[in-house]
Every structure is written in structure tokens, then in C-alpha cells.
Write a protein that holds these residues in place. Structure first.
Motif, PDB file in Angstrom:
ATOM      1  N   THR A  32      50.455  53.308  46.474  1.00 36.50           N
ATOM      2  CA  THR A  32      50.644  53.713  47.862  1.00 36.50           C
ATOM      3  C   THR A  32      50.730  52.468  48.739  1.00 36.50           C
ATOM      4  O   THR A  32      50.275  51.378  48.347  1.00 36.50           O
ATOM      5  N   PRO A  33      51.284  52.588  49.939  1.00 33.48           N
ATOM      6  CA  PRO A  33      51.282  51.437  50.850  1.00 33.48           C
ATOM      7  C   PRO A  33      49.872  50.898  51.103  1.00 33.48           C
ATOM      8  O   PRO A  33      49.683  49.688  51.240  1.00 33.48           O
ATOM      9  N   GLU A  34      48.877  51.798  51.137  1.00 32.26           N
ATOM     10  CA  GLU A  34      47.503  51.353  51.375  1.00 32.26           C
ATOM     11  C   GLU A  34      46.991  50.513  50.195  1.00 32.26           C
ATOM     12  O   GLU A  34      46.310  49.492  50.399  1.00 32.26           O
ATOM     13  N   LEU A  35      47.305  50.937  48.976  1.00 30.89           N
ATOM     14  CA  LEU A  35      46.871  50.171  47.812  1.00 30.89           C
ATOM     15  C   LEU A  35      47.576  48.816  47.772  1.00 30.89           C
ATOM     16  O   LEU A  35      46.946  47.782  47.493  1.00 30.89           O
ATOM     17  N   LEU A  36      48.868  48.790  48.067  1.00 31.87           N
ATOM     18  CA  LEU A  36      49.596  47.519  48.097  1.00 31.87           C
ATOM     19  C   LEU A  36      49.012  46.584  49.159  1.00 31.87           C
ATOM     20  O   LEU A  36      48.907  45.374  48.942  1.00 31.87           O
ATOM     21  N   ARG A  37      48.633  47.146  50.300  1.00 34.30           N
ATOM     22  CA  ARG A  37      48.012  46.335  51.355  1.00 34.30           C
ATOM     23  C   ARG A  37      46.744  45.668  50.849  1.00 34.30           C
ATOM     24  O   ARG A  37      46.534  44.461  51.029  1.00 34.30           O
ATOM     25  N   ASP A  38      45.878  46.450  50.185  1.00 34.81           N
ATOM     26  CA  ASP A  38      44.616  45.898  49.719  1.00 34.81           C
ATOM     27  C   ASP A  38      44.819  44.914  48.573  1.00 34.81           C
ATOM     28  O   ASP A  38      44.122  43.891  48.490  1.00 34.81           O
TER      29      ASP A  38
END
Length: 313
Positions: free
Chosen positions: A62-68
Motif C-alpha cells: 500500500t502507499p502507507e507501507l511504501l511510505r514507512d
């Protein structure tokens, strides 16, 4: 002076205030539960930093996982900066989602952006993925050794992420596959580059085009998995493997550097291939996208609910 070459790391530092985090500050971030979709643990005895994925909903990138993951990679760069000795030599990528390492790309996002014809959004997502796997593959500019610990299903981008690491340890029940061909696409986030270096181009293409799901034992026999572990013993087996590597650390590091010299991998190569993937994705027809939708539903039934905000945004 910094010797970091990954442009994403440098851009991230610039957005954070124009400078990289201090070594101590970066290590504090890594060990403080700082990342919402990741669980990070430092094992001083193993000299390893364990980074476990735990995204909400369907276990995909997800975009959130890629961000982290991007933030963690930035902090790992900073925590391994000379002249002070780093607190770890190994970075382990795993999952805390039962039954799944990672199921790959955010197919809800793909479907929505393909239907909207949004090339920029697809390209931005794809390039973010490339920066993650490129950093794994190059061992953070040869600062550390990267290891994938695969427990459960590693599909699509999950398989590519495992392949991007220097070593793969997998439990015997783990499965691997590249399902993109089922909806008339191909795995663009590094599969061809990584497989053709670990095998050869002909066998890599056959594997990619097969659409098959492989067992960990099959991939071990192909030479793609380095160590097989009994189910439930993945972390213990991995620590034993790291101890073995560490006894000849200088030799193993030299061999990895020789590998990179003989079979160099550039970010430019990965970006060029993933841009082909973006073009191919935008050429998908509605019938192909419906197959993608059905795959998402099947994976959701098996692995849990999906946060739909990605597709809506």
C-alpha cells in the motif's frame, strides 16, 4: 560529506529539512516503534535489524507501507554511516501477517488509476517500489547484507522484494509466484532483472510467463532460495544462518561486492523496465481489469479485508 547515491534517500532528507538524520537519531527512530505499518526490532547479538511488514487489510504494498519502508531505509542509511561502527550488519525483511509475506502491488490502486488513465500516479507508485528494491539489492550502498525471511505467500511484488535481497530464507510451506500474467500484465518491479541474474534470461522468462505458484522447496532446488527452514522455525534458522555468515563476514562481503561487479544492477535499468510496465498497464482492457478485480477478491477472502481508501484517493 555524504556518499549516499540513492536519489530517493537524498530527496527524503531534503524534505525533512535539507540534511540527513544523525546516526544516533536514526537508530533511535529504528528502535522506537516509529513506523505505523512496520515492526522494527534490533537484535544486537545477531547484529541484525529485523523489519517486519504489518500493513492494514490485504497484505500488499500500500502507499502507507511504501511510505514507512522508505523512511526506514533512510534511517538505515543514516544509522550505518561511518565513522562510528554500525549497530547492525544485517537487515532482515519479513512479515508479521500470518500466512503472507506480501501479496504484491496494490491492485485496487492499479485498477482505479488504469481506468482513470492516470499515468503519473502509476509511475510515481512504480518508481517508489523500484527505489525500495534497488536499495535492498545494493545493500544500502554495500553497508549491510539484506536477507528476506519468507513465511507464507510471496506473490507478485512480494516475490520481487524477496528476490531483491542478497539472501532468501524460506519456511517449507512458503509459496512464491508472479500472477501478473493472469490479467495480461507482467511483473515490472524487478522480477526480470533479479531472476535473470540468479538464473538466466531463458529460465527467468519461462518462470515469469508460467503464472505458476512455486513451493519454497522448488525454488531452493532452482537456487533461488538460499536456506530452507521447517515451518515455524524460520526466525531461528535465519539467526543460525546469520551466525554462519558472520563467522566469515569479510569473505561474504567481498563475494557480494564481486557479484555486484560482475552482474551490476543500476537504478536506471529498473526504472526503464518499470516504465515498460506502466505502458503495458495502461494498455489493459476492461476484461483484463475484471480479472485483476477477481484476483483481489480471492486474495481478500484468504488473507483478510482490504482498506479501500487507496482506490478512492
Amino acid at each position: 560529506m555524504t556518499f549516499i547515491t540513492n536519489p530517493r534517500i537524498l530527496a527524503s532528507a531534503a524534505q525533512a529539512g535539507g540534511r540527513l538524520q544523525s546516526q544516533d537519531g536514526a537508530l533511535a527512530n529504528l528502535t522506537s516503534g516509529y513506523y505505523p505499518t512496520m515492526q522494527v526490532e534490533l537484535d544486537p547479538h545477531a547484529r541484525a535489524l529485523f523489519c517486519f511488514m504489518r500493513p492494514d487489510g490485504r497484505p500488499s504494498y500500500t502507499p502507507e507501507l511504501l511510505r514507512d519502508m522508505s523512511a526506514i531505509q533512510r534511517d538505515i542509511y543514516c544509522a550505518t554511516t561511518a565513522p562510528a561502527p554500525a549497530a547492525f550488519r544485517y537487515v532482515v525483511v519479513g512479515s508479521r501477517i500470518p500466512g503472507a509475506f506480501n501479496l504484491g502491488g496494490d491492485l485496487h490502486l492499479f485498477g482505479a488509476q488504469i481506468r482513470a488513465g492516470n499515468r503519473a500516479a502509476l509511475q510515481a507508485y512504480a518508481h517508489a517500489c523500484i527505489d525500495i528494491v534497488y536499495t535492498n539489492a545494493t545493500g544500502y550502498d554495500h553497508r549491510v547484507t539484506t536477507v528476506a525471511l519468507v513465511q507464507g505467500a510471496a506473490l507478485g511484488g512480494g516475490f520481487e522484494a524477496a528476490l531483491s535481497c542478497n539472501h532468501i530464507v524460506a519456511e517449507k510451506s512458503a509459496t512464491f509466484g508472479l500472477p501478473e500474467v493472469l490479467f495480461n500484465l507482467f511483473p515490472g518491479m524487478g522480477a526480470y532483472s533479479f531472476l535473470s541474474r540468479r538464473m538466466d534470461a531463458i529460465r527467468a522468462e519461462k518462470l515469469i510467463l508460467s503464472g505458476r505458484v512455486f513451493t519454497a522447496t522448488e525454488l531452493y532446488d532452482m537456487g533461488l532460495v538460499d536456506v530452507l527452514a521447517e515451518d515455524g522455525d524460520g526466525e531461528a534458522t535465519l539467526r543460525t544462518y546469520l551466525a554462519r555468515l558472520d563467522r566469515r563476514y569479510n569473505t561474504h562481503q567481498a563475494v557480494l561486492q564481486a557479484r555486484h561487479r560482475v552482474h551490476p544492477l543500476t537504478r536506471e535499468e529498473l526504472i526503464a523496465v518499470v516504465d515498460v510496465w506502466v505502458d503495458a498497464a495502461l494498455n489493459l482492457e476492461e476484461a483484463d481489469l475484471r480479472k485483476m478485480d477477481r484476483l483481489v477478491k480471492a486474495q481478500t477472502r484468504r488473507h483478510g479485508d482490504v482498506g479501500l481508501r487507496s482506490a478512492a484517493e
